[in-house]
Write an enzyme that holds these catalytic residues in place. Structure first.
Site, PDB file in Angstrom:
ATOM      1  CG  ASP A 405      -1.960   0.988   1.386  1.00 27.37           C
ATOM      2  OD1 ASP A 405      -2.815   1.453   0.344  1.00 27.37           O
ATOM      3  OD2 ASP A 405      -1.761   1.913   2.366  1.00 27.37           O
ATOM      4  CD  GLU A 458      -2.457   2.337  -3.642  1.00 30.89           C
ATOM      5  OE1 GLU A 458      -3.414   3.274  -3.461  1.00 30.89           O
ATOM      6  OE2 GLU A 458      -1.841   2.400  -2.277  1.00 30.89           O
TER       7      GLU A 458
END
Length: 636
Positions: A405, A458
């Site tokens: 993330d 990401e």
């Protein structure tokens, strides 16, 4: 009675200031023919020594706060029996009679940043030492004045079980006999200023259900895996040329009971996995299941990096969930958050009274927009903590991939910051060199150990080589979320069809850079929250037109180069924006259009996985060709 200990040292024990309690407590040789046993037990009015031959000797009390001693003519194996002030008695082996479990090599590798299985050493581990069952505790707190294990078993009193500091390593350890799984515990830390703080275990494998914040003793050794065939096939290859249709899931809101309670890991293993397998998806991507205190963070503010959240059951239940996925040919990707951590008092923030896991300078150590702390990636032990954590989920829980993330926030020192809120790197630039090196180190180690794993970034910027090998200058990820395609695609489909001819480039531009990275096309949870509405809600037109538009949109997505990811609920046209506090609107499947859309996605998945041309050579120009990409007038 003559004493064989240093009086100031005894007072350090009594006042809970001793960094090496084993030096005075336990059994020690004092002359050629004598040993002394010292015990500190503030909750006992009487302490006795029970030797192997069951002889019982009363210890002499040297201090009213509970310091006891006795002499023995030889070194013996013994237990201590304590009698409390209310006449209760209990027996245990002496915690201070055991040698360290953590070796010099463990310390060396951890301080160097290369102990990739440090999770087997730090934390709380049930084990048997010298024939005695108990729990070995170890924690890294280099700037602490003293560290103790506390719990119900110590009346939450840090004087009872102080830990031994291992030289200059910063590691404290203690073996406590007789403790059982499911006991709750924390570390009580006295900082250099003498202030007391209580912390959950950073390496704990289990935690209390929020809002409680203690760690829980558990064992990960009791589960028998049945997925060897899956694991062997996965790890025989380093292969991104496989079909990947990913169903992104928030376990707490995919489906709930009638009274709005969570389903357990075991219930989800059957309900969710059976659904995903029937729908033809190849992978489930779980929004973070690492322990977190606040439901509204969806798991992205982690306090227990080595613990699956207790919201849905025990760690072994989570193993069952993953095992069942594999037995149904479903891979499991887990969202993982090494970019930052929250400020909850029981978590990593100022863990030993100092900025340990984070930078001390808030310009380097804090995300002002998120109110979270940034890891100090340049500190060897911190990088080791995170790399070992990634390996932990792959090795212990058989996770097939990690979607990392907020990579952009790691790579740029000025991410989300105004002028004066960040510090340039040593070359005067905005790149976080420590984070860059950390990511390269992590990916190279993981792919070296587990070539079939998917490391997914990401990353929302144009950083070069995110999904390129480290030996070719890349960050070493296998795959990257295509945020540019997602933004252009959504902007296009939200236009009224009559206006789309003026936005045709938004539909086709993605092919200009499609082969610069190994992309996953994503329509994730981020696109259906914070007022953005649902995917079908973005579609123009009336009820019929919305469903027609969304079918064409999904068809385009599946035909475009790149792996696929769709967030739960989008496959049957949930109109309401996603809400983590309740179940998806499964009742919508009572209506034809929603049921037909679900069947359409199921057919798309099965066509996608069965037709090699739909996924093979996804990342080279040989795998795709436009028939006509310039018919803007007809939006074809």
């Amino acid at each position: 009675m003559k004493r064989y200990y240093n009086l100031p040292e005894m007072h350090e024990i009594i006042s809970a200031n001793h960094k090496d309690p084993h030096h005075i407590l336990g059994i020690h040789k004092v002359t050629d023919k004598k040993y002394v046993i010292n015990v500190f037990q503030p909750y006992a009015k009487q302490v006795e020594v029970i030797s192997d031959d069951q002889s019982v000797l009363l210890m002499e009390k040297h201090h009213e706060d509970g310091f006891y001693s006795i002499f023995e003519p030889s070194k013996i194996n013994y237990k201590i029996r304590m009698t409390s002030f209310d006449e209760n008695t209990w027996e245990m082996a002496d915690p201070y009679a055991f040698d360290p479990v953590i070796s010099d090599m463990d310390v060396y590798l951890f301080n160097k940043g290369t102990h990739y299985e440090i999770y087997d050493k730090l934390g709380a581990h049930p084990m048997t030492l010298d024939g005695v069952d108990g729990v070995q505790f170890a924690v890294w707190a280099p700037n602490a004045k003293r560290v103790s294990v506390i719990g119900n078993f110590s009346n939450w009193d840090g004087r009872v079980y102080p830990m031994r500091s291992l030289d200059n390593s910063g590691i404290y350890e203690l073996f406590i006999p007789g403790l059982q799984v499911n006991e709750v515990y924390k570390y009580e830390i006295k900082n250099k200023d003498g202030h007391i703080i209580e912390k959950a275990d950073p390496f704990a494998n289990y935690a209390e259900m929020r809002p409680s914040t203690a760690s829980k003793i558990t064992s990960l050794k009791g589960y028998t895996w049945n997925d060897k065939q899956w694991i062997d096939a996965r790890d025989e290859r380093f292969n991104i040329d496989i079909p990947m249709s990913i169903y992104e899931v928030h376990l707490g809101s995919w489906k709930r009971t009638l009274d709005n309670n969570y389903l357990s890991y075991k219930e989800l293993a059957h309900d969710l996995v059976d659904y995903v397998a029937d729908m033809g998806y190849t992978h489930i991507e779980l929004m973070p299941v690492t322990e977190y205190p606040y439901d509204g963070s969806w798991g992205y503010q982690v306090t227990g990096y080595f613990a699956p959240t207790s919201r849905f059951g025990e760690p072994i239940d989570f193993m069952y969930f993953i095992d069942h996925c594999h037995q149904n040919n479903i891979g499991v990707i887990m969202d993982w958050v090494p970019a930052h951590f929250p400020k909850d008092a029981h978590g990593l923030i100022e863990f030993d009274g100092s900025a340990l896991y984070e930078h001390e300078d808030v310009r380097q150590g804090e995300h002002p927009q998120w109110g979270t702390k940034i890891f100090n990636f340049e500190r060897n032990e911190v990088a080791n903590f995170l790399i070992a954590n990634a390996i932990f989920w792959i090795k212990k829980f058989h996770i097939d991939g990690l979607r990392v993330d907020a990579v952009a926030s790691m790579l740029y020192l000025d991410y989300g910051k105004e002028e004066g809120e960040w510090v340039p790197n040593s070359f005067g630039g905005r790149e976080n060199l420590g984070a860059e090196e950390f990511l390269k180190h992590m990916n190279s180690i993981i792919y070296g150990m587990y070539p079939g794993i998917h490391m997914i970034a990401e990353e929302s910027t144009a950083w070069q080589g995110v999904s390129r090998p480290t030996d070719k200058g890349g960050l070493g990820f296998g795959l990257k979320w295509n945020m540019g395609w997602m933004n252009d695609f959504l902007a296009y489909i939200e236009e009224d069809p009559i206006h789309r001819q003026y936005h045709h480039g938004e539909l086709t531009f993605g092919m200009v850079y499609a082969y610069t990275e190994n992309f996953i096309l994503v329509l994730s949870h981020d696109e259906v929250v914070h007022g953005k509405g649902s995917i079908i809600g973005k579609m123009p037109g009336d009820y019929w037109q919305k469903f027609a538009n969304v079918r064409v949109a999904y068809g385009f997505m599946y035909g475009h180069p790149g792996k696929k990811l769709l967030f739960m609920g989008s496959e049957f046209g949930q109109f309401e924006e996603w809400n983590e506090d309740k179940s998806l609107d499964w009742h919508l499947l009572e209506f034809d259009k929603h049921r037909e859309l679900q069947a359409y996605i199921k057919d798309l998945n099965h066509i996608y996985t069965s037709e090699k041309a739909m996924w093979y050579d996804d990342f080279t120009p040989a795998g795709f060709e436009w028939i006509n990409c310039s018919d803007a007038e007809n939006s074809i």
